[in-house]
Motif scaffolding. Structure first.
Motif, mmCIF file in Angstrom:
data_model
loop_
_atom_site.group_PDB
_atom_site.id
_atom_site.type_symbol
_atom_site.label_atom_id
_atom_site.label_comp_id
_atom_site.label_asym_id
_atom_site.label_seq_id
_atom_site.Cartn_x
_atom_site.Cartn_y
_atom_site.Cartn_z
ATOM 1 N N UNK A 72 -8.126 5.562 -4.693
ATOM 2 C CA UNK A 72 -8.372 4.678 -5.836
ATOM 3 C C UNK A 72 -8.348 3.215 -5.408
ATOM 4 N N UNK A 73 -7.356 2.839 -4.607
ATOM 5 C CA UNK A 73 -7.261 1.443 -4.170
ATOM 6 C C UNK A 73 -8.343 1.086 -3.149
ATOM 7 N N UNK A 74 -8.756 2.052 -2.337
ATOM 8 C CA UNK A 74 -9.870 1.807 -1.419
ATOM 9 C C UNK A 74 -11.135 1.483 -2.206
ATOM 10 N N UNK A 75 -11.421 2.265 -3.226
ATOM 11 C CA UNK A 75 -12.652 2.067 -3.989
ATOM 12 C C UNK A 75 -12.596 0.799 -4.840
ATOM 13 N N UNK A 76 -11.434 0.479 -5.381
ATOM 14 C CA UNK A 76 -11.309 -0.626 -6.329
ATOM 15 C C UNK A 76 -10.779 -1.917 -5.696
ATOM 16 N N UNK A 77 -10.860 -2.051 -4.383
ATOM 17 C CA UNK A 77 -10.284 -3.224 -3.721
ATOM 18 C C UNK A 77 -10.873 -4.527 -4.260
ATOM 19 N N UNK A 78 -12.177 -4.574 -4.493
ATOM 20 C CA UNK A 78 -12.803 -5.802 -5.006
ATOM 21 C C UNK A 78 -12.335 -6.111 -6.425
ATOM 22 N N UNK A 79 -12.175 -5.072 -7.222
ATOM 23 C CA UNK A 79 -11.686 -5.264 -8.587
ATOM 24 C C UNK A 79 -10.233 -5.708 -8.569
ATOM 25 N N UNK B 144 -4.526 -4.960 4.927
ATOM 26 C CA UNK B 144 -5.006 -3.658 5.377
ATOM 27 C C UNK B 144 -6.519 -3.591 5.288
ATOM 28 N N UNK B 145 -7.122 -2.948 6.254
ATOM 29 C CA UNK B 145 -8.551 -2.707 6.251
ATOM 30 C C UNK B 145 -8.884 -1.574 5.282
ATOM 31 N N UNK B 146 -10.000 -1.701 4.585
ATOM 32 C CA UNK B 146 -10.364 -0.690 3.586
ATOM 33 C C UNK B 146 -10.583 0.681 4.216
ATOM 34 N N UNK B 147 -11.175 0.695 5.416
ATOM 35 C CA UNK B 147 -11.429 1.973 6.075
ATOM 36 C C UNK B 147 -10.137 2.720 6.357
ATOM 37 N N UNK B 148 -9.115 1.990 6.778
ATOM 38 C CA UNK B 148 -7.827 2.631 7.043
ATOM 39 C C UNK B 148 -7.243 3.236 5.771
ATOM 40 N N UNK B 149 -7.396 2.525 4.662
ATOM 41 C CA UNK B 149 -6.894 3.039 3.390
ATOM 42 C C UNK B 149 -7.646 4.299 2.982
ATOM 43 N N UNK B 150 -8.962 4.288 3.178
ATOM 44 C CA UNK B 150 -9.763 5.467 2.836
ATOM 45 C C UNK B 150 -9.353 6.674 3.686
ATOM 46 N N UNK B 151 -9.236 6.462 4.988
ATOM 47 C CA UNK B 151 -8.881 7.566 5.885
ATOM 48 C C UNK B 151 -7.476 8.095 5.581
ATOM 49 N N UNK B 152 -6.580 7.184 5.246
ATOM 50 C CA UNK B 152 -5.210 7.571 4.881
ATOM 51 C C UNK B 152 -5.229 8.441 3.631
ATOM 52 N N UNK B 153 -6.008 8.049 2.628
ATOM 53 C CA UNK B 153 -6.086 8.821 1.396
ATOM 54 C C UNK B 153 -6.694 10.194 1.603
ATOM 55 N N UNK C 139 -4.655 -10.257 -11.724
ATOM 56 C CA UNK C 139 -3.327 -10.774 -11.378
ATOM 57 C C UNK C 139 -2.351 -9.644 -11.099
ATOM 58 N N UNK C 140 -2.454 -8.555 -11.863
ATOM 59 C CA UNK C 140 -1.524 -7.438 -11.748
ATOM 60 C C UNK C 140 -1.667 -6.685 -10.429
ATOM 61 N N UNK C 141 -2.848 -6.775 -9.788
ATOM 62 C CA UNK C 141 -3.113 -5.932 -8.621
ATOM 63 C C UNK C 141 -3.529 -6.702 -7.370
ATOM 64 N N UNK C 142 -3.637 -7.997 -7.455
ATOM 65 C CA UNK C 142 -4.207 -8.733 -6.322
ATOM 66 C C UNK C 142 -3.292 -8.798 -5.102
ATOM 67 N N UNK C 143 -2.017 -8.439 -5.263
ATOM 68 C CA UNK C 143 -1.107 -8.419 -4.122
ATOM 69 C C UNK C 143 -1.004 -7.043 -3.473
ATOM 70 N N UNK C 144 -1.841 -6.113 -3.887
ATOM 71 C CA UNK C 144 -1.882 -4.816 -3.219
ATOM 72 C C UNK C 144 -2.374 -4.996 -1.780
ATOM 73 N N UNK C 145 -2.113 -4.038 -0.897
ATOM 74 C CA UNK C 145 -2.372 -4.249 0.538
ATOM 75 C C UNK C 145 -3.795 -4.659 0.893
ATOM 76 N N UNK C 146 -4.817 -4.071 0.256
ATOM 77 C CA UNK C 146 -6.192 -4.390 0.644
ATOM 78 C C UNK C 146 -6.619 -5.766 0.122
ATOM 79 N N UNK C 147 -6.529 -6.055 -1.184
ATOM 80 C CA UNK C 147 -6.954 -7.388 -1.634
ATOM 81 C C UNK C 147 -6.106 -8.526 -1.065
ATOM 82 N N UNK C 148 -4.857 -8.233 -0.702
ATOM 83 C CA UNK C 148 -4.009 -9.269 -0.115
ATOM 84 C C UNK C 148 -4.319 -9.491 1.361
ATOM 85 N N UNK C 149 -5.210 -8.679 1.935
ATOM 86 C CA UNK C 149 -5.627 -8.867 3.310
ATOM 87 C C UNK C 149 -4.697 -8.283 4.348
#
Length: 312
Positions: free
Chosen positions: A77-84, A101-110, A89-99
């Protein structure tokens, strides 16, 4: 005196920021641990309330697989919605939007978590439980995240099924079959999800509007959302009593469900029938949201307590 011409300065666009090295806390954050706690608890309650017995090791494996699969779906979910997430404000500090983590790593992890959980569940516990677990991951990661959420204000209604599977999975792990009781447990969480989530959406609707997500408060307005919260709460209350009415539980669960649901409806009436001003702090909505989490924990705890009393 003449000199050599001075070459114009060459400017380059700034290089894109590379993700910082992620540590274990970022991978853990991808699993949405606060959401996962409720998934784990309802799955455990479905397992403990089911008739019959299961080897404790297999029971632990079942709950672990539910947790790991839920974490994998959350990472996808976070891999797909990283741009959103970066816009909210509620989600911008998550690992991907905060820079971090790489999105590919998040996808592979999921993908790895989800696939491993389903495989272990099938080999150790049973393939029917594993199939339902796989459906829950696909439902959340694809049906809800990719298809429903960005397209329809009814996203959380239809998508609510994703979080309703854990007690059914726990029940099937013990019994090996789908009967009326686990279906009712599924329906309880399915109908609980809209008032729970819309109460949250009411006081974070600015974030959803900024990100272009058609949540009901953004599309239909706060007044319509409050009425829908009340409507679903009125459906939820008698639904929670059905396990008692069909003889699937004892009186302890019935009375606790009646009391908890009565308070839920009372809070929903406060939300649904009030007129809010533009500067309203939305206290009733926040109260309903906070109570809705406690409500589901207490309801399923009563289910287990009732089963243990009847088993004596």
């Amino acid at each position: 005196m003449s000199g050599a011409p001075i070459a114009p300065a060459v400017t380059h666009p700034p290089a894109p920021a590379l993700p910082l090295p992620a540590d274990w806390r970022d991978f853990f954050a991808l699993t949405k641990p606060r959401v996962m706690s409720l998934v784990i608890f309802t799955g455990l309650c479905g397992l403990l309330a089911a008739p019959g017995h299961i080897n404790p090791v297999l029971g632990f494996t079942t709950v672990l697989c539910i947790a790991v699969a839920a974490g994998g779906a959350a990472a996808l979910n976070q891999w797909w919605e990283a741009d959103i997430d970066a816009l909210m404000k509620r989600t911008r500090e998550r690992p991907i939007p905060a820079g971090r983590m790489d999105r590919t790593n998040a996808r592979d992890f999921g993908v790895a978590l989800s696939a491993a959980a389903v495989l272990v569940m099938g080999l150790a516990v049973g393939w029917l439980a594993a199939a339902i677990l796989a459906v829950s991951v696909i439902y959340y990661a694809l049906v809800y995240t990719v298809w429903l959420k960005p397209r329809t204000p009814q996203n959380i209604v239809i998508g609510g099924g994703a979080g309703a599977f854990p007690p059914m999975i726990g029940w099937v792990a013990v019994t090996g079959q789908i009967t009326l009781m686990p279906v009712l447990l599924f329906l309880i969480i399915f109908c609980w999800t809209p008032p729970h989530f819309w109460a949250l959406a009411l006081f974070v609707q600015t974030d959803y509007a900024k990100a272009g997500i058609p949540m009901l408060p953004v599309v239909a307005g706060a007044a319509a959302t409050r009425r829908q919260i009340l409507l679903y709460s009125l459906v939820l209350a008698p639904l929670t009593l059905l396990p008692w009415w069909i003889g699937g539980t004892g009186a302890l669960y019935g009375w606790v469900a009646a009391g908890l649901s009565g308070l839920f409806v009372a809070l929903a009436f406060r939300v649904g029938l009030r007129q809010a001003g533009p500067d309203d702090a939305m206290k009733p909505e926040k109260q309903l949201f906070a109570y809705s989490v406690l409500y589901l924990f207490a309801l399923f705890a009563a289910l287990v307590a009732d089963h243990l009393m009847l088993a004596r």
